[in-house]
Design a protein around this motif. Structure first.
Motif, short mmCIF file in Angstrom:
data_model
loop_
_atom_site.label_atom_id
_atom_site.label_comp_id
_atom_site.label_asym_id
_atom_site.label_seq_id
_atom_site.Cartn_x
_atom_site.Cartn_y
_atom_site.Cartn_z
N LEU A 145 0.81 -1.22 0.00
CA LEU A 145 0.00 0.00 0.00
C LEU A 145 0.84 1.27 0.00
N ALA A 146 2.14 1.13 0.14
CA ALA A 146 3.02 2.31 0.19
C ALA A 146 3.42 2.72 -1.22
N SER A 147 3.89 3.96 -1.33
CA SER A 147 4.40 4.44 -2.61
C SER A 147 5.81 3.89 -2.83
N GLN A 148 6.21 3.83 -4.08
CA GLN A 148 7.53 3.31 -4.38
C GLN A 148 8.62 4.17 -3.75
N ARG A 149 8.40 5.46 -3.71
CA ARG A 149 9.40 6.37 -3.10
C ARG A 149 9.54 6.09 -1.62
N GLU A 150 8.43 5.84 -0.92
CA GLU A 150 8.49 5.56 0.52
C GLU A 150 9.16 4.21 0.77
N VAL A 151 8.92 3.23 -0.10
CA VAL A 151 9.57 1.93 0.05
C VAL A 151 11.07 2.06 -0.09
N LYS A 181 -2.14 2.02 -5.96
CA LYS A 181 -1.59 2.03 -7.31
C LYS A 181 -1.03 0.67 -7.71
N ALA A 182 -0.37 -0.02 -6.76
CA ALA A 182 0.19 -1.33 -7.09
C ALA A 182 -0.90 -2.31 -7.48
N TYR A 183 -2.04 -2.28 -6.76
CA TYR A 183 -3.14 -3.17 -7.09
C TYR A 183 -3.80 -2.76 -8.41
N GLU A 184 -3.88 -1.46 -8.67
CA GLU A 184 -4.43 -1.01 -9.95
C GLU A 184 -3.55 -1.46 -11.11
N ASP A 185 -2.24 -1.45 -10.90
CA ASP A 185 -1.32 -1.85 -11.97
C ASP A 185 -1.44 -3.33 -12.32
N ILE A 186 -1.65 -4.17 -11.30
CA ILE A 186 -1.68 -5.60 -11.57
C ILE A 186 -3.08 -6.11 -11.89
N LEU A 187 -4.11 -5.31 -11.63
CA LEU A 187 -5.48 -5.73 -11.91
C LEU A 187 -6.10 -4.95 -13.06
N VAL A 245 10.35 -14.45 -6.49
CA VAL A 245 11.55 -15.27 -6.34
C VAL A 245 12.56 -14.96 -7.44
N ALA A 246 12.09 -15.02 -8.70
CA ALA A 246 13.00 -14.75 -9.80
C ALA A 246 13.29 -13.27 -9.95
N GLY A 247 12.39 -12.41 -9.44
CA GLY A 247 12.62 -10.97 -9.49
C GLY A 247 12.56 -10.39 -10.88
N SER A 248 11.78 -11.02 -11.77
CA SER A 248 11.71 -10.54 -13.14
C SER A 248 10.27 -10.45 -13.59
N GLY A 249 10.08 -9.83 -14.75
CA GLY A 249 8.75 -9.72 -15.32
C GLY A 249 8.44 -10.90 -16.21
N ILE A 250 7.26 -10.86 -16.83
CA ILE A 250 6.78 -11.95 -17.67
C ILE A 250 6.36 -11.38 -19.01
N THR A 251 6.61 -12.11 -20.07
CA THR A 251 6.20 -11.67 -21.40
C THR A 251 4.73 -11.97 -21.60
N THR A 276 7.12 -7.34 -19.45
CA THR A 276 7.02 -6.43 -18.32
C THR A 276 8.41 -6.21 -17.72
N VAL A 277 8.61 -5.02 -17.17
CA VAL A 277 9.88 -4.72 -16.54
C VAL A 277 9.93 -5.42 -15.19
N ASN A 278 11.11 -5.41 -14.59
CA ASN A 278 11.26 -6.01 -13.28
C ASN A 278 10.26 -5.42 -12.31
N ALA A 279 9.54 -6.28 -11.61
CA ALA A 279 8.46 -5.82 -10.75
C ALA A 279 9.03 -5.09 -9.54
N PRO A 280 8.54 -3.87 -9.25
CA PRO A 280 8.99 -3.18 -8.04
C PRO A 280 8.48 -3.87 -6.79
N GLN A 281 9.02 -3.47 -5.66
CA GLN A 281 8.67 -4.11 -4.39
C GLN A 281 7.19 -4.02 -4.09
#
Length: 295
Positions: A44-50, A66-72, A240-246, A254-259
């Motif tokens: 629920l935090a912003s990427q800057r705060e993380v 925003k994180a939930y909006e991005d993935i849904l 685990v892999a720390g990467s995105g998926i085509t 997709t770019v590497n997923a942020p925290q």
């Protein structure tokens, strides 16, 4: 029963013992709840705060979805969530139907071939098939890259079968005989007598199957292409892999997923089971112990 003749295990615990139990329970609750709170807060935090807090947030100062909006937004995670939900619901229903019918047949005395079938089932529990034989069987059946590969190879779990068989054997024989005298056949006895008395065991076994299907990712990694992956396999790739998926529908990677996105996917993968478990928790002791003790 007087206090003098009461066994030691029935005596009221001393205050020091009660305090130790409360302390131990509190420690366990903290060990479970604090990590989940950190995961939820980070999602629920912003990427800057993380980034400012070193990757984790205990309590977000400016919560955002925003994180939930991005993935849904109709992308990979949304599709994977639907796949997991469909496989879990259909797989649980099919597994329950097959397990109940087989357990009922094996619980009745005098069934033709009952003991050999039971020994065969227990043999698969003691000597499970390896990864390569399982893959070859799935391939020969034409199940590669199909959702059936996530359900059919694990349709009946031996432990759940043994629990239900023991529970059915614990039902008084007089009920079976009374139903027979009323002209009921095997299916009518199962539907009208056995199942209504087995709600506790069915709830426990159903939850076991649902959790197994929901958390399954290994078979998806073996049998499915990435555009058919369930949520747990997507979660593994993100976290685990720390990467995105085509995304095969758009051809974009997709770019590497942020925290925050990683933690949001983790919350989505965890919350459904947490919501279901409290409604079935009361059946656990009765359902599992009754079947296991009888077996």
């Amino acid at each position: 029963m007087s206090a003098q003749t009461r066994p030691g295990w029935m005596e009221k615990p001393k205050p020091a013992t009660q305090a130790a139990k409360v302390l131990a329970l509190a420690v366990v609750v903290l060990l479970v709840c604090v990590p989940f709170l950190v995961i939820l807060s980070t999602s629920l935090a912003s990427q800057r705060e993380v980034i400012a807090n070193g990757g984790w947030v205990l309590w977000p100062t400016d919560p955002t979805l925003k994180a939930y909006e991005d993935i849904l937004d109709g992308g990979i995670v949304t599709h994977a969530l639907g796949v997991s939900a469909g496989v879990t619901v259909l797989g649980t229903l099919l597994s329950l139907a097959c397990t109940v019918t087989l357990a009922y047949a094996l619980s009745r005395p005098g069934v033709f071939g009952g003991k050999p079938v039971l020994l065969l089932v227990l043999f698969t529990f003691l000597f499970p098939p390896g990864m390569i034989p399982s893959f070859l069987v799935v391939k020969e059946l034409g199940l590669l890259d199909s959702y059936g590969s996530l359900v059919l190879p694990v349709l009946v779990n031996v432990f759940n079968l043994v629990v239900l068989r023991g529970f059915f054997q614990g039902i008084p024989e007089e009920l079976y005989e009374a139903a027979r005298l009323d002209g009921a056949g095997d299916w009518r006895v199962l539907w009208s007598v056995v199942l209504p008395l087995s709600k506790a065991a069915l709830a426990v076994v159903g939850l076991f199957y649902a959790v197994a299907y929901w958390n399954s990712w290994f078979y998806a990694s073996l049998y499915l292409e990435s555009d058919h992956w369930p949520l747990q396999q997507v979660l593994r790739t993100y976290v685990v892999a720390g990467s995105g998926i085509t995304d095969t529908t758009t051809g974009e990677a997709t770019v590497n997923a942020p925290q925050t996105v990683q933690m949001a996917v983790l919350v989505l993968a965890t919350v459904p089971i947490l919501l279901v478990y409290p409604f079935l928790q009361k059946y656990f002791t009765k359902g599992v112990l009754t079947g296991a003790i009888k077996s």
